[in-house]
Design a protein around this motif. Structure first.
Motif, short mmCIF file in Angstrom:
data_model
loop_
_atom_site.label_atom_id
_atom_site.label_comp_id
_atom_site.label_asym_id
_atom_site.label_seq_id
_atom_site.Cartn_x
_atom_site.Cartn_y
_atom_site.Cartn_z
N ALA A 19 0.84 -1.19 0.00
CA ALA A 19 0.00 0.00 0.00
C ALA A 19 0.88 1.24 0.00
O ALA A 19 1.97 1.24 0.57
CB ALA A 19 -0.91 -0.01 1.22
N LEU A 20 0.40 2.28 -0.66
CA LEU A 20 1.14 3.54 -0.70
C LEU A 20 0.62 4.45 0.41
O LEU A 20 -0.51 4.91 0.36
CB LEU A 20 0.96 4.22 -2.06
CG LEU A 20 1.79 5.50 -2.28
CD1 LEU A 20 3.26 5.18 -2.43
CD2 LEU A 20 1.29 6.28 -3.49
N GLU A 73 9.71 2.18 -5.48
CA GLU A 73 10.34 3.01 -6.51
C GLU A 73 9.41 4.15 -6.94
O GLU A 73 9.85 5.28 -7.13
CB GLU A 73 10.69 2.15 -7.75
CG GLU A 73 12.05 1.51 -7.63
CD GLU A 73 12.27 0.41 -8.65
OE1 GLU A 73 11.62 0.47 -9.72
OE2 GLU A 73 13.07 -0.50 -8.37
N LEU A 74 8.13 3.82 -7.06
CA LEU A 74 7.15 4.84 -7.40
C LEU A 74 7.11 5.93 -6.34
O LEU A 74 7.09 7.12 -6.63
CB LEU A 74 5.77 4.18 -7.55
CG LEU A 74 4.61 5.11 -7.87
CD1 LEU A 74 4.76 5.68 -9.26
CD2 LEU A 74 3.28 4.37 -7.74
N ALA A 75 7.14 5.50 -5.07
CA ALA A 75 7.11 6.46 -3.96
C ALA A 75 8.33 7.38 -4.04
O ALA A 75 8.22 8.60 -3.88
CB ALA A 75 7.08 5.73 -2.62
N HIS A 76 9.50 6.81 -4.33
CA HIS A 76 10.71 7.63 -4.46
C HIS A 76 10.55 8.65 -5.57
O HIS A 76 10.92 9.81 -5.44
CB HIS A 76 11.93 6.75 -4.77
CG HIS A 76 12.47 6.05 -3.57
ND1 HIS A 76 12.73 6.72 -2.40
CD2 HIS A 76 12.81 4.77 -3.34
CE1 HIS A 76 13.19 5.87 -1.50
NE2 HIS A 76 13.24 4.67 -2.05
N HIS A 77 10.00 8.16 -6.69
CA HIS A 77 9.81 9.04 -7.84
C HIS A 77 8.89 10.21 -7.46
O HIS A 77 9.20 11.37 -7.73
CB HIS A 77 9.23 8.24 -9.00
CG HIS A 77 8.63 9.06 -10.10
ND1 HIS A 77 9.40 9.75 -11.01
CD2 HIS A 77 7.34 9.33 -10.42
CE1 HIS A 77 8.60 10.39 -11.86
NE2 HIS A 77 7.35 10.17 -11.52
N ILE A 78 7.77 9.90 -6.82
CA ILE A 78 6.83 10.97 -6.47
C ILE A 78 7.45 11.92 -5.45
O ILE A 78 7.33 13.14 -5.56
CB ILE A 78 5.49 10.39 -5.95
CG1 ILE A 78 4.85 9.51 -7.04
CG2 ILE A 78 4.53 11.51 -5.56
CD1 ILE A 78 3.57 8.84 -6.60
N ASN A 79 8.16 11.37 -4.47
CA ASN A 79 8.83 12.22 -3.48
C ASN A 79 9.81 13.17 -4.16
O ASN A 79 9.89 14.35 -3.83
CB ASN A 79 9.59 11.37 -2.45
CG ASN A 79 8.64 10.62 -1.53
OD1 ASN A 79 7.51 11.07 -1.29
ND2 ASN A 79 9.07 9.48 -1.02
N PHE A 114 5.59 6.20 0.98
CA PHE A 114 6.38 4.97 1.09
C PHE A 114 5.47 3.79 0.82
O PHE A 114 4.24 3.91 0.85
CB PHE A 114 7.02 4.86 2.47
CG PHE A 114 6.00 4.64 3.58
CD1 PHE A 114 5.29 5.72 4.11
CD2 PHE A 114 5.73 3.36 4.07
CE1 PHE A 114 4.34 5.52 5.11
CE2 PHE A 114 4.78 3.17 5.06
CZ PHE A 114 4.08 4.25 5.58
N SER A 115 6.10 2.64 0.56
CA SER A 115 5.34 1.41 0.41
C SER A 115 5.32 0.69 1.75
O SER A 115 6.35 0.58 2.42
CB SER A 115 5.99 0.52 -0.65
OG SER A 115 5.52 -0.81 -0.49
N THR A 116 4.15 0.18 2.14
CA THR A 116 4.04 -0.46 3.45
C THR A 116 4.97 -1.67 3.58
O THR A 116 5.29 -2.09 4.67
CB THR A 116 2.61 -0.91 3.75
OG1 THR A 116 2.11 -1.59 2.60
CG2 THR A 116 1.72 0.29 4.05
N GLY A 117 5.37 -2.23 2.42
CA GLY A 117 6.28 -3.37 2.48
C GLY A 117 7.71 -2.98 2.79
O GLY A 117 8.55 -3.83 3.09
N ALA A 118 8.00 -1.68 2.73
CA ALA A 118 9.40 -1.25 2.81
C ALA A 118 9.87 -0.92 4.23
O ALA A 118 11.07 -0.97 4.51
CB ALA A 118 9.63 -0.05 1.91
N ILE A 119 8.96 -0.59 5.12
CA ILE A 119 9.39 -0.23 6.47
C ILE A 119 8.47 -0.87 7.51
O ILE A 119 7.33 -1.20 7.21
CB ILE A 119 9.43 1.32 6.69
CG1 ILE A 119 8.05 1.95 6.44
CG2 ILE A 119 10.46 1.99 5.80
CD1 ILE A 119 7.99 3.42 6.81
N ALA A 142 1.06 -3.66 -8.09
CA ALA A 142 2.51 -3.42 -8.12
C ALA A 142 3.13 -4.12 -6.92
O ALA A 142 2.54 -4.16 -5.84
CB ALA A 142 2.78 -1.92 -8.06
N SER A 143 4.31 -4.68 -7.11
CA SER A 143 5.01 -5.30 -5.99
C SER A 143 5.48 -4.21 -5.04
O SER A 143 5.52 -3.03 -5.41
CB SER A 143 6.21 -6.08 -6.50
OG SER A 143 7.19 -5.18 -6.98
#
Ligand SMILES: [Zn+2]
Length: 1061
Positions: A704-705, A835-841, A772-777, A828-829
């Protein structure tokens, strides 16, 4: 056709001559299978190729097949989106991989993947009839040329002669050899190709010339070494592993770009425990051709050569975060031994003027240009237009930086215009921040639904059947600033079960209904990631048909929405039930804030939607609307109180609003009593964002974003705490709640600015909110500190934020999953989402940056026109908000600008105030204390204390090659006499933008004559004038400026002020 149907395959052997990483030549024999069926990706195909995905259109005059040399050297030309029908051969692509490395190869692959580019890959070496066996004695280049030509011929035959094929090359021998072999297949040069088919594409011609020039210059390079050679990749890798070398990203100090750079080490890969996280790289030789942003490898110098960073204060001190203090003591110092990744982008440079000593070598046509970004070294450009380009800003790319050259070599990409002109400067700002906002293409616009008087858009009955229809059942309304045309949120509230329950609804524009995932419009919105607001214009994320029309939840028309409906206990307001889903709504009232507040206050107010009704009906409807607003206020108060208990921060108050005329121009900035209705709407939006975050996180715990706002680091608060203490206020920073409470108490009744300045410092100390993606942290880091919520996301503004579009799709998928179906499209995985979150940030930071820099540009253009010693506009009241060694940082409320004011100049003189407060330069000394700074001279001692009001003179420091900057000079240590608040304040601010735009228009009319103006607009100029309605932007901008926001912080703070509207 089944993908694995048994086509005839022929086994071949293909011999490859490769170079091993150690430079040894290896001969490899590979089995190679030829097929009869290799997709041609042409819509003209008659042979039922398996053309999956992007296909070339059939209505072109020709297809173009670039040879290996063209793909290697002129890839940038092939990247023009205007070019059509490009066929890239496998042979050429492999050559790029082999000769240019992974980075350029990936660019080529992205080009092929991107549906906005009309180009396809042809696997010519797998095609039975286009494959060529390399012959004895044939050179690699000759063989490659034969392969590409053979592919061109194959296309001509495969498409039964329906499409001419043009092979382009830069090698005259190839033209001579191949051009007459087969009719229908032409072999021409790139220049001929551009002239014959793309004569209008002026920028492509320019780019072609500059690349060709750069290639020619490169051949005649001298051989004397200026720098040490970089070490080979495997040596670097081994050195990093063993701990001998350190890897990191080079960051050049903006204020000492010539000498000071540092490398921030990544992770803890190095074993050198002595190291902090930073290595200093001092001087040009040690920097060894690394450019700001490159990933480099450094080797530490012996300790005897370590140095400290320079601590003398220069301009730009306000950029520094407190806590990151400058230290003089020697730190690990190293030199660059190799570069792992170049992170070169497009740079804007200025060509030197004629008088410059450089012009002596003008015959060589190699010009040293100065990048706009101080951190980038001068770039040598080979050009034949050196004279024409004097004092122009030009976009360039760096090609190489050989060890024999003091400067990198590059080529020009396109000319922006004369330095100092408004359009040139605005484009410069965009390019320097990597923002590319071309007009929406015809292909994108063709995806858009139609809504015209002849063919009005209507809701689709099949959609109505799938959606919950709220048109009759719910009283839906919107509350926005007056004049707002992109309404992306609406509200509803009603009483249920005889008053026992309340139903609150938030209905958001259903943008994802119109923007299909992967469509051209989606790709463009994704690339932009946000709408960009500049001082005089905005660049929309979505085409206007969506943002201002079909997605805008206007009053009285049917619209699709994505809704959240809460069923609440009428007394405790506890949530009983939440419903999420797609709806059809018809907003009954399009209210503006003042009107809604007037209704709430029981004042007489005319609701435009009710004028048509007779009085009895009108009264009933008015009563119903009032009741809804009251219920809404009641619910919002409760929600706000809940968050306040959790420690939500209000960092700064909104103090002005923009008044718009019919053309959406700002006519005035009106000071306003903060209206409760603002907070009410904001609170409902925060609530919706929070509940959507919960839903998508629960259904997709790893995909989730969301949006987090990490707690600040305590040490960053020291300036705030110390400053407040000097005024007798205690700021408690232990928690967000303590901070919020203590900021509320830090109010000086004599000086309303004080509290705002303190809130600004608090804001500056904060970290930035991020997607961020919930899977990342881990989940305990999801927390949103500013809003005091355990989970948060962006859902309520899909018209102008791409994150919201992603969240809408996640919500739709979550609803599917909850109802037992599987989502229509694979999610999206977590990695892709991250990566998308980084791009938008990244894009959000760029958006904030261009907002800030364009505002500064307007300020400079405004003051440049004035004589600081004669014009009263240039003298203003200012407040000291920080003390430095040789001066102070001051804020000028009248213009919402910040800047350094020096108390000691380069000649060593200091500013002393006489009896009347008037300051003049005297020889003397300066002494800094924690909350004040004093100057001592023969006149006496003058003290400048934190938060005291002074008078400054504003002038502009012009830097031809870089952005101009505003200079503040202390005129008096007393407040400016004509201090009247808000009225003047708002007046000047709106005047500033208007006047600069007017002056720029006058100037360009004078230069070109009004009649020729329009026709003379270059494509770029037209492209950059997409939209000139800065309404929402200016509103937000005023809030930011007048609340002293640091632009880096503006995003999440707006969230707090505006409730993520
Ligand atoms: Zn085909």
């Amino acid at each position: 056709m089944a993908p694995c149907c048994p086509h005839k395959m022929i086994k071949m052997e293909k011999t490859l001559h490769l170079k091993s990483s150690r430079g040894r030549k290896v001969r490899v024999v590979r089995e190679h299978y030829l097929r009869e069926q290799v997709p041609c990706y042409s819509s003209l195909c008659l042979a039922s190729c398996d053309n999956d995905g992007k296909v070339l259109p059939g209505d072109l005059t020709h297809y173009v097949v670039p040879d290996v040399g063209v793909v290697l050297d002129y890839q940038e030309i092939l990247e023009f989106r205007e070019l059509q029908g490009i066929i890239l051969t496998q042979t050429a692509c492999q050559a790029v991989h082999h000769c240019k490395g992974r980075r350029q190869y990936n660019r080529l692959r992205n080009l092929l993947k991107d549906p906005r580019h009309d180009c396809v890959l042809f696997a010519n070496e797998f095609q039975e009839f286009s494959f060529c066996q390399r012959e004895n004695g044939e050179s690699q280049e000759q063989w490659q040329t034969r392969c590409v030509y053979s592919a061109a011929v194959w296309y001509y035959n495969h498409l039964a002669g329906m499409m001419a094929v043009v092979m382009i090359t830069e090698n005259q021998d190839i033209i001579n050899q191949y051009s007459n072999l087969q009719s229908g297949v032409y072999v021409i040069s790139v220049q001929e190709y551009l002239q014959n088919f793309w004569l209008e594409l002026r920028t492509a011609h320019e780019l072609y010339r500059s690349i060709r020039q750069a290639l020619q210059e490169k051949e005649s390079e001298c051989t004397e070494k200026e720098f040490t050679e970089h070490l080979p990749a495997e040596v670097l890798e081994a050195g990093i592993k063993s701990g001998r070398y350190i890897q990191g990203t080079l960051s050049v100090n903006k204020h000492r770009a010539q000498t000071e750079a540092s490398v921030r080490t990544e992770g803890l890969t190095n074993k050198n425990t002595e190291l902090s996280s930073e290595v200093l790289v001092y001087g040009n030789k040690n920097r060894n051709r690394a450019v700001h942003g490159d990933v480099v490898v450094v080797e530490l110098l012996p300790k005897s050569q370590w140095r400290g960073k320079v601590s003398a204060l220069t301009e730009g001190q306000l950029e520094e975060k407190n806590g990151e203090d400058i230290q003089n003591k020697p730190m690990p110092t190293g030199s660059v031994v190799g570069i792992l990744q170049r992170n070169w982008r497009d740079y804007v440079v200025t060509f030197p003027p004629r008088e410059s000593p450089q012009s002596q070598s003008r015959n060589s046509q190699r010009i040293l240009t100065v990048p706009w970004d101080h951190r980038i070294p001068k770039i040598r450009i080979s050009t034949q237009q050196a004279d024409a380009l004097q004092d122009h800003r030009v976009v360039v790319r760096i090609d190489s930086w050989e060890s024999t050259s003091l400067y990198p070599n590059g080529h020009s990409v396109r000319v922006l215009g004369r330095a100092g002109e408004l359009e040139t400067e605005v484009q410069t700002i965009l390019i320097e921040n990597c923002i590319h906002v071309p007009p929406f293409s015809d292909a994108q616009l063709r995806e858009m639904p139609v809504n015209s008087p002849e063919k009005p858009w209507k809701v689709d009955p099949s959609q109505v059947a799938e959606r919950r229809d709220l048109r009759e059942s719910h009283l839906v309304f919107s509350i926005d600033p007056a004049g707002c045309e992109d309404v992306d949120d609406t509200l509803s509230v009603c009483s249920l079960a005889g008053g026992k329950l309340l139903e609150l609804g938030v209905h958001i524009a259903d943008v994802t209904h119109f923007v299909a995932e992967g469509s051209l419009t989606d790709l463009e919105a994704h690339a932009r990631a946000t709408t960009y607001y500049l001082a005089d214009r905005r660049y929309d994320m979505l085409p206007a048909i969506l943002s201002a029309d079909l997605c805008s939840l206007l009053g009285g028309v049917d619209r699709y929405a994505m809704s959240v409906l809460w069923e609440l206990d009428a007394h405790t307001l506890a949530v009983n039930k939440v419903w999420y889903g797609r709806t059809v709504i018809r907003s009954s009232y399009q209210l503006h804030y003042e009107l809604a507040q007037a209704l709430l206050n029981g004042e007489h107010a005319e609701v435009p939607e009710l004028t048509q009704f007779v009085s009895s009906e009108k009264d009933a409807k008015l009563a119903q609307l009032k009741q809804a607003l009251e219920m809404l206020t009641h619910v919002a108060r409760h929600l706000r109180a809940q968050r306040d208990q959790g420690g939500a921060l209000e960092l700064e108050g909104v103090e002005v609003r923009a008044q718009l005329d019919n053309e959406k121009n700002i006519t005035a900035l009106v000071p306003r009593q903060p209206l409760e209705i603002h907070e009410t709407v904001a609170e409902c939006m925060i609530y919706a964002n929070h509940w959507v975050a919960r839903m998508i996180q629960e259904v997709f715990p790893h995909q989730a974003l969301l949006r987090q706002h990490p707690p600040p680091r305590q040490e960053f608060f020291s300036q705030l705490v110390e400053s407040a203490k000097s005024k007798g206020f205690a700021i408690d920073t232990r928690s967000n709640k303590a901070l919020a409470d203590s900021l509320d108490k830090a109010v000086d009744p004599q000086d309303s600015l004080l509290n705002r300045l303190l809130r600004m410092m608090a804001t500056q100390a904060m970290s930035q909110a991020m997607y961020f993606s919930t899977g990342a942290i881990p989940q305990d880091q999801y927390y949103h500190y500013g809003l005091a919520l355990d989970r948060y996301t962006h859902f309520t503004s899909p018209i102008r934020r791409y994150a919201d579009i992603v969240v809408h799709r996640l919500l739709a998928a979550a609803i599917e999953v909850e109802s037992g179906r599987s989502p229509a499209k694979a999610l999206a995985s977590s990695k892709e989402l991250e990566e998308l979150a980084h791009h938008i940030n990244r894009k959000n930071r760029a958006a904030q940056q261009v907002q800030k820099v364009s505002t500064e540009l307007f300020q400079c253009l405004y003051f440049k026109e004035r004589d600081p010693h004669k014009d009263q506009c240039c003298v203003a009241n200012a407040v000291i908000y920080a003390i430095r060694d040789n001066g102070v940082l001051a804020f000028v409320p009248l213009y919402g600008m910040k800047g350094p004011a020096y108390l000691k100049n380069r000649e060593g003189q200091v500013l002393s105030a006489g009896q009347d407060g008037h300051c003049e330069w005297q020889s003397g000394s300066v002494r800094r204390y924690s909350d004040c700074i004093t100057t001592m001279s023969s006149i006496g001692t003058t003290t400048f204390t934190l938060f005291c009001h002074i008078t400054v003179r504003i002038s502009v420091q012009s830097l031809r090659c870089h952005a101009d900057s505003v200079n503040l000079e202390v005129v008096s240590n007393r407040p400016h006499r004509s201090v009247t608040l808000h009225q003047t304040e708002s007046h000047s601010r709106s005047q500033l933008v208007q006047e600069v735009v007017r002056l720029a228009e006058e100037a360009s009319q004078q230069a070109q004559g009004k009649a020729t103006r329009l026709s003379k607009l270059s494509k770029e100029e037209q492209e950059f004038c997409q939209s000139k309605s800065p309404n929402l932007y200016l509103l937000l901008e005023e809030i930011r400026e007048l609340s002293l926001m640091d632009p880096a912080m503006c995003n999440h703070s707006l969230e707090i002020v505006m409730g993520s509207k």
